[in-house]
Design a protein around this motif. Structure first.
Motif, PDB file in Angstrom:
ATOM      1  N   THR A   1       4.737   5.805  -3.045  1.00 11.22           N
ATOM      2  CA  THR A   1       4.771   4.383  -3.368  1.00 11.22           C
ATOM      3  C   THR A   1       3.609   3.650  -2.701  1.00 11.22           C
ATOM      4  O   THR A   1       2.996   2.754  -3.283  1.00 11.22           O
ATOM      5  CB  THR A   1       6.106   3.767  -2.923  1.00 11.22           C
ATOM      6  N   LEU A   2       3.300   4.028  -1.456  1.00 15.25           N
ATOM      7  CA  LEU A   2       2.153   3.433  -0.768  1.00 15.25           C
ATOM      8  C   LEU A   2       0.864   3.703  -1.524  1.00 15.25           C
ATOM      9  O   LEU A   2       0.032   2.803  -1.701  1.00 15.25           O
ATOM     10  CB  LEU A   2       2.075   3.976   0.660  1.00 15.25           C
TER      11      LEU A   2
ATOM     12  N   LEU B   1       9.324  -1.219  -1.230  1.00 16.86           N
ATOM     13  CA  LEU B   1       8.556  -2.446  -1.464  1.00 16.86           C
ATOM     14  C   LEU B   1       7.569  -2.679  -0.329  1.00 16.86           C
ATOM     15  O   LEU B   1       6.402  -3.053  -0.567  1.00 16.86           O
ATOM     16  CB  LEU B   1       9.499  -3.639  -1.597  1.00 16.86           C
ATOM     17  N   GLY B   2       8.017  -2.464   0.910  1.00 17.46           N
ATOM     18  CA  GLY B   2       7.107  -2.600   2.050  1.00 17.46           C
ATOM     19  C   GLY B   2       5.942  -1.632   1.957  1.00 17.46           C
ATOM     20  O   GLY B   2       4.793  -1.994   2.251  1.00 17.46           O
ATOM     21  N   ALA B   3       6.218  -0.387   1.537  1.00 19.60           N
ATOM     22  CA  ALA B   3       5.156   0.612   1.405  1.00 19.60           C
ATOM     23  C   ALA B   3       4.162   0.204   0.319  1.00 19.60           C
ATOM     24  O   ALA B   3       2.935   0.319   0.497  1.00 19.60           O
ATOM     25  CB  ALA B   3       5.765   1.976   1.080  1.00 19.60           C
ATOM     26  N   PHE B   4       4.672  -0.287  -0.809  1.00 24.63           N
ATOM     27  CA  PHE B   4       3.791  -0.702  -1.902  1.00 24.63           C
ATOM     28  C   PHE B   4       2.889  -1.855  -1.475  1.00 24.63           C
ATOM     29  O   PHE B   4       1.671  -1.835  -1.719  1.00 24.63           O
ATOM     30  CB  PHE B   4       4.622  -1.101  -3.117  1.00 24.63           C
ATOM     31  N   LEU B   5       3.471  -2.874  -0.842  1.00 22.27           N
ATOM     32  CA  LEU B   5       2.679  -4.026  -0.430  1.00 22.27           C
ATOM     33  C   LEU B   5       1.681  -3.657   0.656  1.00 22.27           C
ATOM     34  O   LEU B   5       0.584  -4.221   0.717  1.00 22.27           O
ATOM     35  CB  LEU B   5       3.604  -5.147   0.057  1.00 22.27           C
ATOM     36  N   HIS B   6       2.026  -2.714   1.505  1.00 25.60           N
ATOM     37  CA  HIS B   6       1.093  -2.209   2.508  1.00 25.60           C
ATOM     38  C   HIS B   6      -0.144  -1.626   1.820  1.00 25.60           C
ATOM     39  O   HIS B   6      -1.281  -1.979   2.147  1.00 25.60           O
ATOM     40  CB  HIS B   6       1.784  -1.142   3.360  1.00 25.60           C
ATOM     41  N   GLY B   7       0.091  -0.731   0.861  1.00 24.14           N
ATOM     42  CA  GLY B   7      -1.030  -0.109   0.159  1.00 24.14           C
ATOM     43  C   GLY B   7      -1.834  -1.108  -0.643  1.00 24.14           C
ATOM     44  O   GLY B   7      -3.072  -1.071  -0.650  1.00 24.14           O
ATOM     45  N   PHE B   8      -1.148  -2.033  -1.311  1.00 23.83           N
ATOM     46  CA  PHE B   8      -1.841  -3.041  -2.115  1.00 23.83           C
ATOM     47  C   PHE B   8      -2.732  -3.916  -1.245  1.00 23.83           C
ATOM     48  O   PHE B   8      -3.921  -4.113  -1.537  1.00 23.83           O
ATOM     49  CB  PHE B   8      -0.809  -3.900  -2.855  1.00 23.83           C
ATOM     50  N   GLY B   9      -2.184  -4.456  -0.162  1.00 24.15           N
ATOM     51  CA  GLY B   9      -2.966  -5.345   0.699  1.00 24.15           C
ATOM     52  C   GLY B   9      -4.141  -4.648   1.350  1.00 24.15           C
ATOM     53  O   GLY B   9      -5.247  -5.205   1.433  1.00 24.15           O
ATOM     54  N   LEU B  10      -3.924  -3.410   1.797  1.00 19.98           N
ATOM     55  CA  LEU B  10      -4.996  -2.678   2.464  1.00 19.98           C
ATOM     56  C   LEU B  10      -6.122  -2.343   1.495  1.00 19.98           C
ATOM     57  O   LEU B  10      -7.304  -2.435   1.847  1.00 19.98           O
ATOM     58  CB  LEU B  10      -4.435  -1.402   3.099  1.00 19.98           C
ATOM     59  N   GLN B  11      -5.779  -1.968   0.268  1.00 17.44           N
ATOM     60  CA  GLN B  11      -6.821  -1.612  -0.700  1.00 17.44           C
ATOM     61  C   GLN B  11      -7.656  -2.823  -1.092  1.00 17.44           C
ATOM     62  O   GLN B  11      -8.892  -2.735  -1.181  1.00 17.44           O
ATOM     63  CB  GLN B  11      -6.193  -0.986  -1.948  1.00 17.44           C
ATOM     64  N   VAL B  12      -7.016  -3.958  -1.325  1.00 19.50           N
ATOM     65  CA  VAL B  12      -7.769  -5.166  -1.674  1.00 19.50           C
ATOM     66  C   VAL B  12      -8.706  -5.550  -0.528  1.00 19.50           C
ATOM     67  O   VAL B  12      -9.879  -5.884  -0.744  1.00 19.50           O
ATOM     68  CB  VAL B  12      -6.816  -6.328  -2.016  1.00 19.50           C
ATOM     69  N   PHE B  13      -8.188  -5.496   0.692  1.00 19.01           N
ATOM     70  CA  PHE B  13      -9.050  -5.805   1.836  1.00 19.01           C
ATOM     71  C   PHE B  13     -10.228  -4.838   1.903  1.00 19.01           C
ATOM     72  O   PHE B  13     -11.372  -5.255   2.140  1.00 19.01           O
ATOM     73  CB  PHE B  13      -8.255  -5.744   3.136  1.00 19.01           C
ATOM     74  N   ASP B  14      -9.963  -3.545   1.747  1.00 21.22           N
ATOM     75  CA  ASP B  14     -11.035  -2.553   1.856  1.00 21.22           C
ATOM     76  C   ASP B  14     -12.152  -2.808   0.851  1.00 21.22           C
ATOM     77  O   ASP B  14     -13.340  -2.677   1.176  1.00 21.22           O
ATOM     78  CB  ASP B  14     -10.471  -1.132   1.654  1.00 21.22           C
ATOM     79  N   VAL B  15     -11.773  -3.151  -0.387  1.00 21.37           N
ATOM     80  CA  VAL B  15     -12.787  -3.415  -1.416  1.00 21.37           C
ATOM     81  C   VAL B  15     -13.621  -4.636  -1.043  1.00 21.37           C
ATOM     82  O   VAL B  15     -14.861  -4.611  -1.085  1.00 21.37           O
ATOM     83  CB  VAL B  15     -12.122  -3.605  -2.784  1.00 21.37           C
ATOM     84  N   PHE B  16     -12.971  -5.714  -0.653  1.00 26.90           N
ATOM     85  CA  PHE B  16     -13.704  -6.937  -0.319  1.00 26.90           C
ATOM     86  C   PHE B  16     -14.501  -6.774   0.981  1.00 26.90           C
ATOM     87  O   PHE B  16     -15.569  -7.372   1.140  1.00 26.90           O
ATOM     88  CB  PHE B  16     -12.733  -8.112  -0.208  1.00 26.90           C
ATOM     89  N   TRP B  17     -13.992  -5.985   1.902  1.00 29.47           N
ATOM     90  CA  TRP B  17     -14.711  -5.685   3.148  1.00 29.47           C
ATOM     91  C   TRP B  17     -15.987  -4.911   2.844  1.00 29.47           C
ATOM     92  O   TRP B  17     -17.075  -5.224   3.354  1.00 29.47           O
ATOM     93  CB  TRP B  17     -13.786  -4.897   4.061  1.00 29.47           C
TER      94      TRP B  17
END
Length: 441
Positions: A279-280, A328-344
């Motif tokens: 899920t992450l 849900l926590g695992a999904f949002l963890h992966g979603f938030g981290l990936q968006v940050f990584d791309v913009f970073w």
């Protein structure tokens, strides 16, 4: 012959005009780059699964497995800084091609010794450390190469596509690693990783890129490292978020690698931990898809806000007795981290001098991961002393607070995506907006 080429080029232009292809994938060199990096990501996800079972099959204990993994991680961290220096001194194409070829050889040696029955745990540790060294040499060059394969107006698309493809390949690799170990054994699984490195080396050898090399006499490696450090320290948003990544990996590494399987396994069963990891990864993929189309003006600010979502996974593991909340926590963890990584990544690509880019990436990688082994070592004793659920709450609070505290920086809040200036020389010819009409006979 010339007429044939013009017809072919026209057909290609018409094809690209109506196929919904990300802009960056229209460029040959970028396609070769992401094919190589995604293939390597696939193999790199297979090997940790195969190596763990290889050590256990040889009679190794959890401690010996930890030492083998630590040898790879330590070699990788130490070598990455020198890879950054060499990536700014030497052609990055050469660094990537040579590193991939050498990694193919080291992984092939490991595979052959396992298949032939000659492997020992110390041998796996030595070969693993050697592989960590040669693989780390090219990582800064690989990340800095993106900028050389697309025009400036397609850089955002390139960063998003590359992150999405590598994450998707790694997701497939984790699953494939387990299947290969179960069906053909650890040696053959690592042999597949060797083959992926060979494919990557072939892709990199076909790149046609021009990299400006600094003129004049170069200083020592130490002087180059010092110059790279000065570049990092010159940007508050850069050193601040590298520090935040250090805190993230220090706390989350142990929570995921040590406590997660125990807490989730005891509460919901062992299969639930695999479901949580899947899920992450799904969150990663969805985040990558979103970034293909969404690029806010203050993307670093938005990405850092979403990075705080990573706190929800450890908090859900600690506080909820419902599996869907943990998922849900695992999904949002992966979603938030990936968006940050791309913009970073996009922020670094657009705001760091090209001749220092590889060194900055090396400091980013080392600064982010240098504390992770310490976190892995300390998590068990601390969690036993204070309680696993209680420590997971501490981990979640620290992860969320560290991301939100970074928003106090005016540079993090105010850094904007640079408007792209089209590069006519690097773009495809003008493409019509409608699909080609059928040709009447």
């Amino acid at each position: 012959m010339l007429t044939g080429r013009l017809v072919a080029n026209s057909s290609l232009a018409n094809y690209y005009s109506w196929v919904p292809l990300p802009a960056s994938l229209r460029h040959r060199d970028f396609r070769l780059l992401v094919t190589g990096t995604a293939t390597s990501a696939l193999g790199n996800a297979i090997t940790p699964v195969a190596l763990a079972f290889a050590v256990l099959d040889l009679g190794g204990s959890a401690t010996e497995l930890g030492l083998v993994v630590a040898a790879f991680a330590l070699a990788e961290v130490v070598t990455t800084l020198f890879g950054g220096v060499l990536g700014d001194r030497l052609p990055r194409k050469l660094m990537m091609e040579g590193s991939a070829a050498a990694s193919a050889v080291t992984q092939l040696v490991m595979a052959v010794t396992l298949i032939g029955g000659w492997a020992t745990i110390p041998l796996l540790g030595v070969v693993g450390a050697l592989n960590g060294c040669v693989a780390a040499l090219s990582q800064p060059s690989s990340r800095a190469m993106t900028r050389l394969t697309v025009p400036p107006d397609h850089l955002g698309s390139a960063v998003s596509v590359r992150a999405l493809l590598q994450t998707s390949a790694a997701t497939v690799g984790f699953v494939a690693g387990g299947l290969l170990v179960a069906t053909v054994g650890s040696g053959w699984a690592i042999g597949v990783d060797a083959a992926t490195y060979a494919v990557a080396a072939l892709c990199y050898s076909r790149l046609r890129v021009e990299q400006a090399t600094p003129e004049g006499e170069r200083g020592s490696i130490v002087a180059d490292l010092r110059e790279g450090a000065r570049e990092v320290l010159a940007h508050q948003w850069l050193w601040l978020l590298i520090g935040q990544a250090l805190v993230y990996h220090l706390f989350y590494g142990g929570a995921s690698g040590v406590l997660g399987p125990i807490v989730i396994g005891d509460e919901f069963g062992r299969s639930a931990w695999g479901l949580a990891m899947g899920t992450l990864m799904a969150g990663f993929v969805v985040g990558g898809l979103v970034c293909l189309r969404w690029r806010p003006r203050r993307s670093l600010y938005v990405g850092t806000v979403l990075l705080s979502l990573t706190a929800l996974f450890p908090l859900a593991m600690a506080l909820s007795d419902h599996l869907w909340v943990v998922m849900l926590g695992a999904f949002l963890h992966g979603f938030g981290l990936q968006v940050f990584d791309v913009f970073w990544d996009l922020a670094i690509q657009q705001n760091v001098d090209p001749d220092k880019l590889a060194r900055v990436y090396s400091f980013d990688m080392v600064g982010s991961f240098v504390a992770r082994p310490l976190g892995l070592a300390l998590t068990g004793p601390i969690a036993l002393a204070v309680g696993m659920q209680r420590w997971l709450v501490v981990v979640g609070v620290v992860m969320g607070a560290s991301a939100l505290l970074a928003l106090r920086s005016a540079e993090v809040r105010g850094l904007t995506v640079r408007p792209a200036v089209p590069s006519d020389s690097a773009q495809l010819p003008h493409l019509p907006s409608e699909p080609p009409a059928p040709v009447s006979r």
